[in-house]
Design a protein around this motif. Structure first.
Motif, PDB file in Angstrom:
ATOM      1  N   ALA A  23       0.848  -1.194   0.000  1.00 43.55           N
ATOM      2  CA  ALA A  23       0.000   0.000   0.000  1.00 43.55           C
ATOM      3  C   ALA A  23       0.881   1.239   0.000  1.00 43.55           C
ATOM      4  N   GLY A  25       0.156   5.609   0.360  1.00 43.38           N
ATOM      5  CA  GLY A  25      -0.727   6.760   0.450  1.00 43.38           C
ATOM      6  C   GLY A  25       0.036   8.015   0.069  1.00 43.38           C
ATOM      7  N   THR A  27      -0.324  12.372  -0.363  1.00 41.78           N
ATOM      8  CA  THR A  27      -1.082  13.602  -0.111  1.00 41.78           C
ATOM      9  C   THR A  27      -0.342  14.767  -0.744  1.00 41.78           C
ATOM     10  N   GLN A  37      -5.451  13.732  -2.621  1.00 43.82           N
ATOM     11  CA  GLN A  37      -4.997  12.529  -1.933  1.00 43.82           C
ATOM     12  C   GLN A  37      -5.270  11.306  -2.799  1.00 43.82           C
ATOM     13  N   ARG A  38      -4.361  10.317  -2.733  1.00 46.45           N
ATOM     14  CA  ARG A  38      -4.562   9.052  -3.439  1.00 46.45           C
ATOM     15  C   ARG A  38      -4.044   7.918  -2.575  1.00 46.45           C
ATOM     16  N   ILE A  39      -4.672   6.768  -2.681  1.00 43.52           N
ATOM     17  CA  ILE A  39      -4.217   5.550  -2.012  1.00 43.52           C
ATOM     18  C   ILE A  39      -4.169   4.438  -3.053  1.00 43.52           C
ATOM     19  N   GLU A 150      -2.745   3.447   8.535  1.00 40.16           N
ATOM     20  CA  GLU A 150      -3.517   3.425   7.293  1.00 40.16           C
ATOM     21  C   GLU A 150      -2.777   4.400   6.374  1.00 40.16           C
ATOM     22  N   SER A 151      -2.291   3.908   5.240  1.00 41.28           N
ATOM     23  CA  SER A 151      -1.321   4.674   4.455  1.00 41.28           C
ATOM     24  C   SER A 151      -1.824   6.053   4.047  1.00 41.28           C
ATOM     25  N   GLY A 152      -3.098   6.171   3.694  1.00 42.21           N
ATOM     26  CA  GLY A 152      -3.630   7.480   3.317  1.00 42.21           C
ATOM     27  C   GLY A 152      -3.639   8.442   4.487  1.00 42.21           C
ATOM     28  N   ASP A 153      -4.079   7.968   5.659  1.00 38.16           N
ATOM     29  CA  ASP A 153      -4.108   8.817   6.843  1.00 38.16           C
ATOM     30  C   ASP A 153      -2.711   9.183   7.310  1.00 38.16           C
ATOM     31  N   ARG A 156      -1.349  11.891   5.049  1.00 36.88           N
ATOM     32  CA  ARG A 156      -1.984  13.173   5.362  1.00 36.88           C
ATOM     33  C   ARG A 156      -1.454  13.738   6.680  1.00 36.88           C
TER      34      ARG A 156
END
Length: 300
Positions: A23, A25, A27, A37-39, A150-153, A156
């Motif tokens: 994974a 993420g 930002t 943002q992208r995951i 969580e890679s997106g969080d 960010r």
């Protein structure tokens, strides 16, 4: 903050090997504001497909969840398109840098000349905290809580940490925020190569602000060889950040030796042999392998 523009990044891996990315993420920040943002979830590359239960417990990504997805070889192009020409920002960004290098190496891709900046380094410069995990720094800066690992969080959170510290320090460019920024990996050909040994004066210093209850705090550590997941200098940096004193030779002061496998684990290096001799003579010293080192490194 017109010059505070970058892409924040966070990787998750299936196991201790950095090429096992599952994974990422991203930002994107422009002029001090999050704009996109992208995951990407992906199955790990061939040869790195095992999902370690310890890693799964951290990020929640399982083999079944990504088995139908493309791997890094397909995701790399769109990821680089999203990054564009941006500098990359992350918390303890040496991990992200090594994932890029190892995943590209396993895929037969060249290592891109990317510029990296570390919010962990930045937080240590500007904040006085007992610990500097992303959650600790986010709380100290009054940034809204988030879902760690969580890679997106995580990406960010790194972006918001950089933005807030830029605001507090009055920095209007990345060069002002990180005056001694890291060079792109492509300009450091020997530094992370296999077999590289630092001189004594260049070894990283133990971080006195690391968690005193952590497994490396107060240890005197020797690395024997390069790990499969990272080069020796990266492993030294990671252990020093956790409070370990790094040395090059096995002496009576050494308490821990991290030994890379030689010939598939069928023989031992001279440093490992010396450590076993000292242990047999009564010294408080132990030898661990790469898997145990990576697990200990993941402890707060």
């Amino acid at each position: 903050m017109q010059g505070i523009s970058f892409t924040a990044i966070d990787f998750e891996t299936a196991n201790s090997f950095r090429a096992s990315v599952c994974a990422v993420g991203l930002t994107k920040v422009r002029a001090g504001h999050v704009v996109a943002q992208r995951i990407w979830l992906m199955k790990p590359l061939p040869g790195y497909t095992e999902f370690d239960p310890t890693q799964v417990a951290v990020h929640g990504i399982t083999a079944a969840r990504v088995s139908h997805l493309p791997d890094w070889r397909s995701a790399y192009g769109p990821i680089m398109d999203f990054i564009g020409g941006d500098a990359l920002v992350g918390h303890d960004v040496s991990f992200e840098r090594s994932v890029f290098a190892k995943a590209n190496e396993a895929s037969g891709f060249p290592i891109p000349a990317l510029e990296f900046h570390c919010t962990l380094e930045l937080a240590r410069q500007h904040l006085q905290l007992p610990r500097y995990s992303p959650s600790d720094v986010v709380a100290a800066l009054d940034i809204p809580a988030y879902n760690h690992h969580e890679s997106g969080d995580d990406a960010r959170a790194s972006a918001l940490i950089a933005i807030e510290l830029a605001r507090r320090t009055g920095s209007s460019t990345l060069a002002e925020l990180w005056p001694s920024s890291e060079k792109p990996v492509a300009k450091m050909p020997g530094y992370y190569s296999a077999g590289y040994t630092r001189k004594l004066a260049d070894l990283p210093k133990a971080n006195p602000l690391a968690n005193p209850e952590g497994p490396f705090f107060g240890q005197t550590v020797v690395f024997s060889g390069d790990l499969a997941a990272m080069a020796r200098v990266e492993a030294q940096d990671a252990a020093a950040a956790k409070g370990a004193t790094i040395v090059n030779s096995v002496t009576k002061k050494v308490t821990l030796v991290v030994g890379a496998e030689i010939d598939g684990g069928t023989r031992f290096s001279a440093k490992v042999k010396r450590a076993h001799e000292l242990a047999a003579a009564g010294q408080d010293i132990r030898v661990i392998g790469e898997l145990d080192f990576m697990r200990l490194l993941g402890d707060e």
